[in-house]
Scaffold this motif. Structure first.
Motif, mmCIF file in Angstrom:
data_model
loop_
_atom_site.group_PDB
_atom_site.id
_atom_site.type_symbol
_atom_site.label_atom_id
_atom_site.label_comp_id
_atom_site.label_asym_id
_atom_site.label_seq_id
_atom_site.Cartn_x
_atom_site.Cartn_y
_atom_site.Cartn_z
ATOM 1 N N ALA A 175 102.209 136.667 127.175
ATOM 2 C CA ALA A 175 101.832 137.082 126.006
ATOM 3 C C ALA A 175 100.244 137.064 125.941
ATOM 4 O O ALA A 175 99.462 136.531 126.509
ATOM 5 N N LEU A 176 99.896 137.931 125.066
ATOM 6 C CA LEU A 176 98.371 138.202 124.810
ATOM 7 C C LEU A 176 98.151 138.300 123.347
ATOM 8 O O LEU A 176 98.649 139.107 122.400
ATOM 9 N N LEU A 177 97.537 137.045 122.404
ATOM 10 C CA LEU A 177 97.309 137.116 121.205
ATOM 11 C C LEU A 177 95.968 137.907 120.989
ATOM 12 O O LEU A 177 95.087 137.105 121.366
ATOM 13 N N VAL A 178 95.940 138.954 120.329
ATOM 14 C CA VAL A 178 94.657 139.684 120.192
ATOM 15 C C VAL A 178 94.081 139.604 118.939
ATOM 16 O O VAL A 178 93.121 140.221 118.601
ATOM 17 N N GLY A 179 94.792 138.935 117.760
ATOM 18 C CA GLY A 179 93.990 138.664 116.640
ATOM 19 C C GLY A 179 93.613 140.001 115.983
ATOM 20 O O GLY A 179 94.594 140.856 115.925
ATOM 21 N N ASP A 180 92.582 140.258 115.617
ATOM 22 C CA ASP A 180 92.064 141.759 115.079
ATOM 23 C C ASP A 180 91.095 142.531 115.974
ATOM 24 O O ASP A 180 90.604 143.639 115.547
ATOM 25 N N ALA A 181 91.292 142.379 117.150
ATOM 26 C CA ALA A 181 90.787 143.150 118.349
ATOM 27 C C ALA A 181 91.510 144.452 118.404
ATOM 28 O O ALA A 181 90.961 145.322 118.885
ATOM 29 N N LEU A 182 92.850 144.259 117.843
ATOM 30 C CA LEU A 182 93.749 145.494 117.979
ATOM 31 C C LEU A 182 94.772 145.234 116.863
ATOM 32 O O LEU A 182 95.135 143.803 116.745
ATOM 33 N N MET A 183 95.402 146.235 116.440
ATOM 34 C CA MET A 183 96.433 145.946 115.301
ATOM 35 C C MET A 183 97.496 147.001 115.568
ATOM 36 O O MET A 183 97.398 148.093 116.117
ATOM 37 N N THR A 184 98.615 146.760 114.915
ATOM 38 C CA THR A 184 99.692 147.866 114.755
ATOM 39 C C THR A 184 100.159 148.143 113.577
ATOM 40 O O THR A 184 101.038 149.037 113.698
ATOM 41 N N GLU A 185 99.750 147.562 112.480
ATOM 42 C CA GLU A 185 100.175 148.094 111.091
ATOM 43 C C GLU A 185 99.096 147.343 110.249
ATOM 44 O O GLU A 185 98.803 146.079 110.471
ATOM 45 N N HIS A 186 98.662 148.243 109.129
ATOM 46 C CA HIS A 186 97.960 147.482 108.035
ATOM 47 C C HIS A 186 98.082 148.376 107.052
ATOM 48 O O HIS A 186 98.277 149.469 106.934
ATOM 49 N N ALA A 187 97.858 147.674 105.563
ATOM 50 C CA ALA A 187 98.041 148.131 104.422
ATOM 51 C C ALA A 187 97.102 149.613 104.434
ATOM 52 O O ALA A 187 97.208 150.436 103.516
ATOM 53 N N LEU A 188 96.016 149.518 104.988
ATOM 54 C CA LEU A 188 95.120 150.574 104.743
ATOM 55 C C LEU A 188 95.061 151.666 105.999
ATOM 56 O O LEU A 188 94.101 152.434 106.233
ATOM 57 N N ALA A 189 95.964 151.362 106.948
ATOM 58 C CA ALA A 189 95.844 152.176 108.147
ATOM 59 C C ALA A 189 97.053 153.385 107.483
ATOM 60 O O ALA A 189 98.123 153.097 107.155
ATOM 61 N N ARG A 190 96.986 154.606 108.039
ATOM 62 C CA ARG A 190 97.618 155.763 107.663
ATOM 63 C C ARG A 190 99.014 155.709 108.488
ATOM 64 O O ARG A 190 99.815 156.315 108.106
ATOM 65 N N THR A 191 98.696 155.441 109.455
ATOM 66 C CA THR A 191 99.922 155.383 110.661
ATOM 67 C C THR A 191 99.995 153.979 111.277
ATOM 68 O O THR A 191 98.903 153.158 111.445
ATOM 69 N N PRO A 192 101.303 153.539 111.688
ATOM 70 C CA PRO A 192 101.395 152.238 112.669
ATOM 71 C C PRO A 192 101.064 152.831 114.049
ATOM 72 O O PRO A 192 100.852 153.875 114.413
ATOM 73 N N GLY A 193 101.264 151.794 114.755
ATOM 74 C CA GLY A 193 101.030 151.646 116.092
ATOM 75 C C GLY A 193 99.605 150.967 116.548
ATOM 76 O O GLY A 193 98.737 151.046 115.813
ATOM 77 N N PRO A 194 99.431 150.722 117.757
ATOM 78 C CA PRO A 194 98.159 150.144 118.435
ATOM 79 C C PRO A 194 96.978 150.976 117.728
ATOM 80 O O PRO A 194 96.858 152.190 118.392
ATOM 81 N N GLN A 195 96.056 150.278 117.342
ATOM 82 C CA GLN A 195 94.880 150.892 116.973
ATOM 83 C C GLN A 195 93.716 149.949 116.568
ATOM 84 O O GLN A 195 94.093 148.761 116.201
ATOM 85 N N LEU A 196 92.606 150.199 116.594
ATOM 86 C CA LEU A 196 91.356 149.466 115.928
ATOM 87 C C LEU A 196 91.644 149.342 114.308
ATOM 88 O O LEU A 196 92.300 150.175 113.915
ATOM 89 N N LEU A 197 91.073 148.303 113.888
ATOM 90 C CA LEU A 197 91.185 148.366 112.371
ATOM 91 C C LEU A 197 90.106 149.522 111.748
ATOM 92 O O LEU A 197 89.296 150.005 112.478
#
Length: 249
Positions: A175-197
């Motif tokens: 496992a790799l716990l990445v915090g906010d270095a990378l996300m997969t979903e956010h209320a302000l992201a238009r699409t899901p999936g791995p991406q920067l905030l």
């Protein structure tokens, strides 16, 4: 209590509330708690511990990926009320203690409040007491060696979101716990999936991109972000998807 707790790797439990996630690394009777949600998530953090058969007294340490209000939320509570040590990267100490805060400004958010998703998100985080987070009265720091804590997490400095942002590698658990270095979903992201905030959340956008390359060189079977569900796959695959998303932005 509205918190979803799932085992994403052996002894690694991701707890997801509406807008943020934290991680419980269980080893025997003890737990390493990685991040603590918003201040308003405290009962959810406690409920997540109960869901894996543990209590706040079983938390050997709180380790923070970074000190934004949605990760710092209950850290001072654990430090002062439970007696739990709290650890951050040495470059995150000013942010954690409040001597030099690195986070998006209210003015930057208000400039975007015309967007319905931003308006709804801001309403929610006000209810979660984001503006009333307790900064740490004192804090310990960690080095790059495996920490002598449940799960023996290895800190990986990943600056960009903040100067002292850190991921935590659990190679024995895949496992790799990445915090906010990378996300997969956010209320302000238009699409899901791995991406920067969204870029306005990052202190240094170029450093955030460089930190993706650092993550890509690590070996793991699952990435566990601070926002969104766990990504089942290698860090290289997750980073490739995040870089592709950045190129389309």
């Amino acid at each position: 209590m509205d918190v979803d707790v799932r085992e994403v790797a052996p002894g690694v439990w991701q707890a997801r509330a509406k807008h943020v996630a934290w991680v419980l690394v269980v080893d025997g009777e003890e737990v390493t708690l990685v991040d603590t949600g918003y201040p308003g998530d405290r009962e959810r953090v406690i409920a997540s511990l109960e869901k894996v058969g543990r209590s706040p007294a079983d938390v050997a340490a709180v380790i923070l990926t970074h000190a934004h209000p949605d990760h710092l939320g209950s850290a001072e509570y654990f430090r002062t009320e439970v007696g739990t040590p709290v650890l951050v990267h040495e470059r995150e100490v000013p942010n954690a203690t409040g001597t030099r805060i690195e986070q998006v400004s209210v003015a930057t958010l208000l400039a975007r409040v015309w967007r319905p998703d931003v308006a709804v998100w801001m309403r929610d985080i006000v209810a979660l007491k984001a503006a009333r987070v307790d900064r740490l009265g004192s804090v310990e720091t960690f080095a790059a060696d495996p920490l002598d804590l449940p799960g023996r997490p290895r800190p990986v400095h990943t600056p960009g979101h903040t100067s002292g942002h850190a991921a935590f590698h659990l190679p024995d658990r895949g496992a790799l716990l990445v915090g906010d270095a990378l996300m997969t979903e956010h209320a302000l992201a238009r699409t899901p999936g791995p991406q920067l905030l969204p870029s306005f959340f990052n202190h240094d956008g170029e450093a955030a991109l460089a930190s993706l390359e650092t993550l890509s060189r690590l070996e793991a079977d699952v990435l566990v972000p601070g926002h969104g569900p766990a990504f089942q796959g290698s860090p290289g695959d997750a980073v490739a998807a995040a870089l592709a998303a950045a190129s389309r932005a």
